[in-house]
Design a protein around this motif. Structure first.
Motif, PDB file in Angstrom:
ATOM      1  N   MET A   1       0.979  -1.147  -0.052  1.00  0.00           N
ATOM      2  CA  MET A   1       0.266  -0.078   0.047  1.00  0.00           C
ATOM      3  C   MET A   1       1.044   1.179   0.085  1.00  0.00           C
ATOM      4  N   ASP A   2       0.520   2.185  -0.763  1.00  0.00           N
ATOM      5  CA  ASP A   2       1.066   3.391  -0.832  1.00  0.00           C
ATOM      6  C   ASP A   2       0.627   4.416   0.354  1.00  0.00           C
ATOM      7  N   ILE A   3       1.288   4.270   1.363  1.00  0.00           N
ATOM      8  CA  ILE A   3       0.805   5.203   2.590  1.00  0.00           C
ATOM      9  C   ILE A   3       0.988   6.554   2.233  1.00  0.00           C
ATOM     10  N   VAL A   4       1.482   7.010   1.270  1.00  0.00           N
ATOM     11  CA  VAL A   4       1.637   8.533   1.159  1.00  0.00           C
ATOM     12  C   VAL A   4       0.195   8.964   0.278  1.00  0.00           C
ATOM     13  N   ARG A   5      -0.204   8.067  -0.233  1.00  0.00           N
ATOM     14  CA  ARG A   5      -1.671   8.177  -1.094  1.00  0.00           C
ATOM     15  C   ARG A   5      -2.745   8.241   0.153  1.00  0.00           C
ATOM     16  N   LEU A   6      -2.457   7.393   0.948  1.00  0.00           N
ATOM     17  CA  LEU A   6      -3.782   7.457   1.968  1.00  0.00           C
ATOM     18  C   LEU A   6      -3.564   8.846   2.697  1.00  0.00           C
ATOM     19  N   GLY A   7      -2.581   9.433   3.021  1.00  0.00           N
ATOM     20  CA  GLY A   7      -2.553  10.790   3.683  1.00  0.00           C
ATOM     21  C   GLY A   7      -3.056  11.537   2.743  1.00  0.00           C
ATOM     22  N   LYS A   8      -2.809  11.673   1.313  1.00  0.00           N
ATOM     23  CA  LYS A   8      -3.509  12.425   0.287  1.00  0.00           C
ATOM     24  C   LYS A   8      -4.635  12.353   0.299  1.00  0.00           C
ATOM     25  N   PHE A   9      -5.395  11.191   0.296  1.00  0.00           N
ATOM     26  CA  PHE A   9      -7.100  10.945   0.347  1.00  0.00           C
ATOM     27  C   PHE A   9      -7.640  11.431   1.516  1.00  0.00           C
ATOM     28  N   ILE A  10      -7.135  11.344   2.697  1.00  0.00           N
ATOM     29  CA  ILE A  10      -7.635  12.040   4.083  1.00  0.00           C
ATOM     30  C   ILE A  10      -7.502  13.530   3.769  1.00  0.00           C
ATOM     31  N   GLY A  11      -6.303  13.974   3.420  1.00  0.00           N
ATOM     32  CA  GLY A  11      -6.096  15.497   3.530  1.00  0.00           C
ATOM     33  C   GLY A  11      -7.453  16.075   2.404  1.00  0.00           C
ATOM     34  N   ALA A  12      -7.451  15.450   1.131  1.00  0.00           N
ATOM     35  CA  ALA A  12      -8.265  15.873   0.220  1.00  0.00           C
ATOM     36  C   ALA A  12      -9.746  15.747   0.539  1.00  0.00           C
ATOM     37  N   LEU A  13     -10.299  14.792   1.067  1.00  0.00           N
ATOM     38  CA  LEU A  13     -11.367  14.714   1.804  1.00  0.00           C
ATOM     39  C   LEU A  13     -11.801  15.884   2.816  1.00  0.00           C
ATOM     40  N   HIS A  14     -10.844  16.213   3.501  1.00  0.00           N
ATOM     41  CA  HIS A  14     -10.911  17.202   4.444  1.00  0.00           C
ATOM     42  C   HIS A  14     -11.244  18.609   3.748  1.00  0.00           C
ATOM     43  N   ARG A  15     -10.248  18.908   2.857  1.00  0.00           N
ATOM     44  CA  ARG A  15     -10.360  20.153   1.902  1.00  0.00           C
ATOM     45  C   ARG A  15     -11.621  20.224   1.451  1.00  0.00           C
ATOM     46  N   ARG A  16     -11.953  19.201   0.698  1.00  0.00           N
ATOM     47  CA  ARG A  16     -13.207  19.201  -0.005  1.00  0.00           C
ATOM     48  C   ARG A  16     -14.548  19.345   0.891  1.00  0.00           C
ATOM     49  N   PHE A  17     -14.573  18.930   2.018  1.00  0.00           N
ATOM     50  CA  PHE A  17     -15.655  19.038   2.690  1.00  0.00           C
ATOM     51  C   PHE A  17     -15.734  20.376   3.343  1.00  0.00           C
ATOM     52  N   GLN A  18     -14.573  20.842   3.447  1.00  0.00           N
ATOM     53  CA  GLN A  18     -14.227  22.454   4.106  1.00  0.00           C
ATOM     54  C   GLN A  18     -14.618  23.233   3.163  1.00  0.00           C
ATOM     55  N   THR A  19     -14.573  22.932   1.854  1.00  0.00           N
ATOM     56  CA  THR A  19     -15.082  23.973   0.620  1.00  0.00           C
ATOM     57  C   THR A  19     -16.577  23.600   0.488  1.00  0.00           C
ATOM     58  N   ALA A  20     -16.900  22.315   0.661  1.00  0.00           N
ATOM     59  CA  ALA A  20     -18.342  22.208   0.329  1.00  0.00           C
ATOM     60  C   ALA A  20     -18.995  22.946   1.495  1.00  0.00           C
ATOM     61  N   MET A  21     -18.571  22.801   2.953  1.00  0.00           N
ATOM     62  CA  MET A  21     -19.177  23.520   3.805  1.00  0.00           C
ATOM     63  C   MET A  21     -19.328  25.077   3.680  1.00  0.00           C
ATOM     64  N   ASN A  22     -18.194  25.513   3.157  1.00  0.00           N
ATOM     65  CA  ASN A  22     -18.136  26.953   3.142  1.00  0.00           C
ATOM     66  C   ASN A  22     -19.604  27.323   2.106  1.00  0.00           C
ATOM     67  N   HIS A  23     -19.654  26.497   1.050  1.00  0.00           N
ATOM     68  CA  HIS A  23     -20.744  26.900   0.050  1.00  0.00           C
ATOM     69  C   HIS A  23     -21.930  26.820   0.704  1.00  0.00           C
ATOM     70  N   GLU A  24     -22.360  25.676   1.586  1.00  0.00           N
ATOM     71  CA  GLU A  24     -23.603  25.536   1.999  1.00  0.00           C
ATOM     72  C   GLU A  24     -24.015  26.175   3.194  1.00  0.00           C
ATOM     73  N   LEU A  25     -22.871  27.001   4.103  1.00  0.00           N
ATOM     74  CA  LEU A  25     -23.293  27.564   5.243  1.00  0.00           C
ATOM     75  C   LEU A  25     -23.924  29.020   4.981  1.00  0.00           C
ATOM     76  N   ALA A  26     -24.853  29.302   5.554  1.00  0.00           N
ATOM     77  CA  ALA A  26     -25.675  30.509   5.406  1.00  0.00           C
ATOM     78  C   ALA A  26     -25.871  31.133   6.670  1.00  0.00           C
ATOM     79  N   LEU A  27     -24.930  30.974   7.617  1.00  0.00           N
ATOM     80  CA  LEU A  27     -24.874  31.549   8.965  1.00  0.00           C
ATOM     81  C   LEU A  27     -24.005  32.580   8.958  1.00  0.00           C
ATOM     82  N   PRO A  28     -24.512  33.942   9.687  1.00  0.00           N
ATOM     83  CA  PRO A  28     -23.317  35.077   9.546  1.00  0.00           C
ATOM     84  C   PRO A  28     -22.303  34.420  10.625  1.00  0.00           C
ATOM     85  N   ASP A  29     -21.035  34.799  10.265  1.00  0.00           N
ATOM     86  CA  ASP A  29     -19.793  34.846  11.071  1.00  0.00           C
ATOM     87  C   ASP A  29     -19.398  33.173  11.277  1.00  0.00           C
TER      88      ASP A  29
END
Length: 144
Positions: A1-29
């Motif tokens: 198993m390529d352990i570096v890719r595992l870290g990449k997948f985890i990091g990419a999941l986190h960043r994609r969820f952060q981006t999606a959350m920022n698009h969906e959130l409509a709460l001030p501040d």
């Protein structure tokens, strides 16, 4: 198993969820970052900034800035401890609890889209393994 890719997948999941959350959130501040802080406070009412820093593995400068933003938005309160002036207790407000529910709904919807064809057994296995790895990784906090 390529352990570096595992870290990449985890990091990419986190960043994609952060981006999606920022698009969906409509709460001030509220943004994807401080939404996680607010959820932690809502689940553990009456916490310190140090607890947030430790549990979420976030630097204290960011926690401080986001606590100021959440307090200004009316989502949390910060009160000094009566017996130890070095401690400030952070608590969620009723407005913060309502925001927590909205944040949970958005997160659930996003995860439902990603996990739609994942069995409960597979999900439980992944959850258990990630929790174990997260606990083991806390050792890195000691090397600072």
């Amino acid at each position: 198993m390529d352990i570096v890719r595992l870290g990449k997948f985890i990091g990419a999941l986190h960043r994609r969820f952060q981006t999606a959350m920022n698009h969906e959130l409509a709460l001030p501040d509220i943004n994807a970052s401080n939404a996680n802080f607010l959820l932690y406070i809502g689940e553990n009412n009456r916490v310190t900034a140090k607890e947030i820093t430790t549990e979420l593995a976030i630097n204290k400068g960011l926690v401080s800035r986001e606590m100021t933003r959440l307090e200004a938005g009316g989502y949390i309160t910060r009160l000094p401890d009566d017996t130890d002036h070095r401690i400030t207790w952070i608590s969620v407000t009723p407005q913060g609890l309502t925001a927590c529910e909205t944040i949970r709904q958005i997160k659930q919807s996003l995860w439902d889209q990603v996990l739609d064809d994942t069995t409960d057994a597979d999900l439980e296995t992944v959850f258990t393994q990630l929790a174990t790895w997260s606990e083991k990784a806390k050792q890195f906090d000691q090397t600072k």
